[in-house]
Motif scaffolding. Structure first.
Motif, mmCIF file in Angstrom:
data_model
loop_
_atom_site.group_PDB
_atom_site.id
_atom_site.type_symbol
_atom_site.label_atom_id
_atom_site.label_comp_id
_atom_site.label_asym_id
_atom_site.label_seq_id
_atom_site.Cartn_x
_atom_site.Cartn_y
_atom_site.Cartn_z
ATOM 1 N N ALA A 169 -1.096 -0.636 0.210
ATOM 2 C CA ALA A 169 -0.136 -0.038 -0.663
ATOM 3 C C ALA A 169 -0.180 1.263 -1.005
ATOM 4 O O ALA A 169 0.826 2.090 -0.919
ATOM 5 C CB ALA A 169 -0.130 -0.911 -2.073
ATOM 6 N N VAL A 170 -1.231 1.949 -1.082
ATOM 7 C CA VAL A 170 -1.438 3.644 -0.997
ATOM 8 C C VAL A 170 -1.057 4.149 0.109
ATOM 9 O O VAL A 170 -0.393 4.987 -0.044
ATOM 10 C CB VAL A 170 -2.931 3.554 -1.380
ATOM 11 N N ASP A 171 -1.325 3.548 1.169
ATOM 12 C CA ASP A 171 -0.984 4.303 2.333
ATOM 13 C C ASP A 171 0.387 4.055 2.652
ATOM 14 O O ASP A 171 1.116 5.216 2.870
ATOM 15 C CB ASP A 171 -1.480 3.542 3.676
ATOM 16 N N ALA A 172 1.277 2.975 2.369
ATOM 17 C CA ALA A 172 2.762 2.938 2.193
ATOM 18 C C ALA A 172 3.529 3.758 1.414
ATOM 19 O O ALA A 172 4.356 4.553 1.654
ATOM 20 C CB ALA A 172 3.197 1.557 2.117
ATOM 21 N N GLY A 173 2.587 3.769 0.156
ATOM 22 C CA GLY A 173 3.340 4.770 -1.067
ATOM 23 C C GLY A 173 3.488 6.262 -0.866
ATOM 24 O O GLY A 173 4.256 6.890 -0.952
#
Length: 525
Positions: free
Chosen positions: A451-455
């Motif tokens: 989620a952090v990478d995609a965000g």
């Protein structure tokens, strides 16, 4: 992990550099760096609006042109019945008989093509002609006078030692001068307003001074005064001198001016040095006028009139007088910076006291603190632990702005504080975009790390677009703005760069550290 380590090293280096440059502002003397400069609105100082008497520059140009024409007429043996300046900017000449008139016309065509014929009549074999300068040339001289005055004043103030002065043209013939932190305002005004036209003129010793004072002034001479002050009684005495109008040498050939101390009388004087051409002229003048007096004249006042004992070679001379050390230093400054092309007149003068500067700083910092605290509380309440990471980045963002101001030697002004406050909102705005993207990804069932990478991947382009356009606008304001506008643009530009670094590099490194190194399995967001 290797990528994370390099990012942490870069972040630590940037923060350390900012701290090193910011420390002298709060603890002077610790590091060999300048502290953050405060503008006139924060630390007080002097505000001046000067008007350049550009018409005087036109008159000076016409006077030099008239002198050159007289010399050429004498050299070519062209006889004139009258030669005088009229209305300040015109030259009226009377030339008798056809031969002289033809020679005069040839001289005008060859040597003075840029001079305009304002009026021309021939009556009874006598030419009456009035010459002046074309309107475009007059306008060019006026504009050049203002531009030269600006540069001369800037050179003087730079040598005077004022940090971060604001000097710029205002309107057509006015110059705005702001000197932050200046204490001796009268000395600064004297330094700025002095025309500093240095002239060497031979003393007219063939005519009586008293007769000239009674009204019988020879056509080729003028009366100038030397002002002396009695140190005991503090009374001033004006000593008249009858000097030649024609200037033997000017300060245009000066290359240096330094304060020296007379070993015999222990008094300061100004030692001046001429360039090669000036040295040759000075040597020739002194060789041709041994045992005569040469007056050293500055802005129409005689400083001294020593007797030339022998030919002076080497291109060096001295200006003596009843100087204090500061007076001698200021005289050396204006001589090194050069003469103003025209006199300047102070139209407006304001002195901003230190109490007003303190109030400005207090209210500006108060508004910044209140705005910062409200933003910090909002982020901590709404985004929980992730909001605390954004708050940490926000504090470092302000530190980086302060470090940038110190590194580049920029000036912090009251509008600059407004730019910092705006940056506070912009900095958390980038984090808001990232956090909302992370929330969306986590709502789709992705792991915290995914989620952090995609965000970050999805929000980065949007953040770059928004901040780069703001940075372009800030740079345009800095390039073309003046005064308060430029102060706002400086902190806004630094703030945009700092917020991009803290939002896209620093907070990402923190998230990667806790997710990879600490192996945190949930995100408080």
């Amino acid at each position: 992990m290797k990528n994370l380590s390099w990012r942490l090293i870069v972040i630590a280096a940037v923060i350390l550099a900012a701290v090193i440059y910011v420390i002298p502002t709060f603890r002077p003397g610790i590091w060999p760096h300048k502290k953050i400069n405060l503008g006139l609105d924060l630390q007080g100082g002097m505000h001046l609006v000067l008007e350049v008497e550009a018409d005087k520059a036109v008159e000076n140009t016409v006077e030099r042109l008239a002198q050159e024409m007289r010399d050429m007429l004498r050299k070519e043996h062209i006889r004139t019945l009258a030669f005088e300046r009229v209305e300040g900017i015109k030259i009226a000449v009377k030339v008798p008989d056809e031969t002289n008139i033809a020679s005069f016309d040839d001289l005008l065509d060859k040597e003075f093509r840029d001079v305009r014929v304002a009026d021309r009549t021939v009556k009874d074999g006598v030419l009456d002609i009035v010459l002046d300068l074309p309107d475009k040339e007059i306008e060019r001289i006026r504009q050049l006078a203002v531009a030269q005055a600006l540069e001369t004043i800037r050179n003087r103030i730079d040598q005077f030692g004022v940090s971060e002065p604001d000097i710029r043209i205002q309107g057509e013939q006015r110059i705005l001068v702001q000197l932050p932190g200046i204490k001796d305002t009268q000395r600064a005004k004297d330094l700025i307003g002095k025309t500093a036209l240095l002239e060497f003129k031979l003393v007219d010793e063939t005519h009586d001074v008293q007769s000239a004072l009674d009204g019988n002034v020879p056509a080729s001479s003028e009366i100038l005064y030397e002002t002396k002050e009695d140190p005991a009684t503090r009374r001033t005495q004006k000593i008249p001198f009858l000097v030649k109008k024609r200037t033997a040498l000017t300060g245009a050939y000066l290359t240096d001016a330094r304060v020296q101390i007379d070993s015999q009388y222990n008094e300061p004087y100004v030692s001046i040095t001429f360039d090669k051409k000036g040295a040759r002229l000075f040597e020739r003048i002194t060789a041709e006028n041994v045992k005569k007096r040469l007056a050293i004249v500055l802005d129409g006042n005689v400083y001294s009139a020593p007797v030339i004992q022998e030919k002076i070679a080497g291109g060096e001379a001295r200006i003596t007088g009843s100087f204090t050390t500061n007076e001698a230093r200021d005289l050396a400054i204006v001589l090194r910076a050069g003469a103003l092309p025209a006199p300047v007149q102070i139209l407006e003068e304001r002195t901003v006291g230190p109490s007003l500067g303190t109030d400005s700083i207090r209210m500006g910092l108060l508004s910044m603190c209140v705005g910062g605290i409200l933003v910090v509380l909002f982020m901590a309440v709404y985004y929980k632990a992730s909001g605390l990471i954004a708050d940490f980045a926000l504090i470092l963002n302000i530190l980086l702005i302060a470090g940038g101001l110190a590194i580049f030697g920029a000036t912090l002004t009251l509008p600059g504080i407004a730019g910092i406050i705006l940056t506070i909102g912009m900095a958390v705005d980038a984090n808001v975009l990232i956090f909302e993207r992370i929330r969306e990804e986590m709502g789709l069932g992705k792991t915290p790390r995914a989620a952090v990478d995609a965000g970050y991947d999805r929000a980065t382009l949007t953040i770059l677009d928004a901040n780069v356009t703001t940075l372009i606008a800030a740079l345009v304001l800095f390039q073309f703005g003046t005064g308060p506008v430029k102060g706002f643009a400086v902190t806004l530009s630094l703030g945009v760069v700092a917020s991009l670094f803290t939002a896209l590099v620093l907070t990402r490194a923190v998230f990667d550290y806790v997710l990879i190194h600490r192996k945190i399995r949930t995100i408080s967001i």
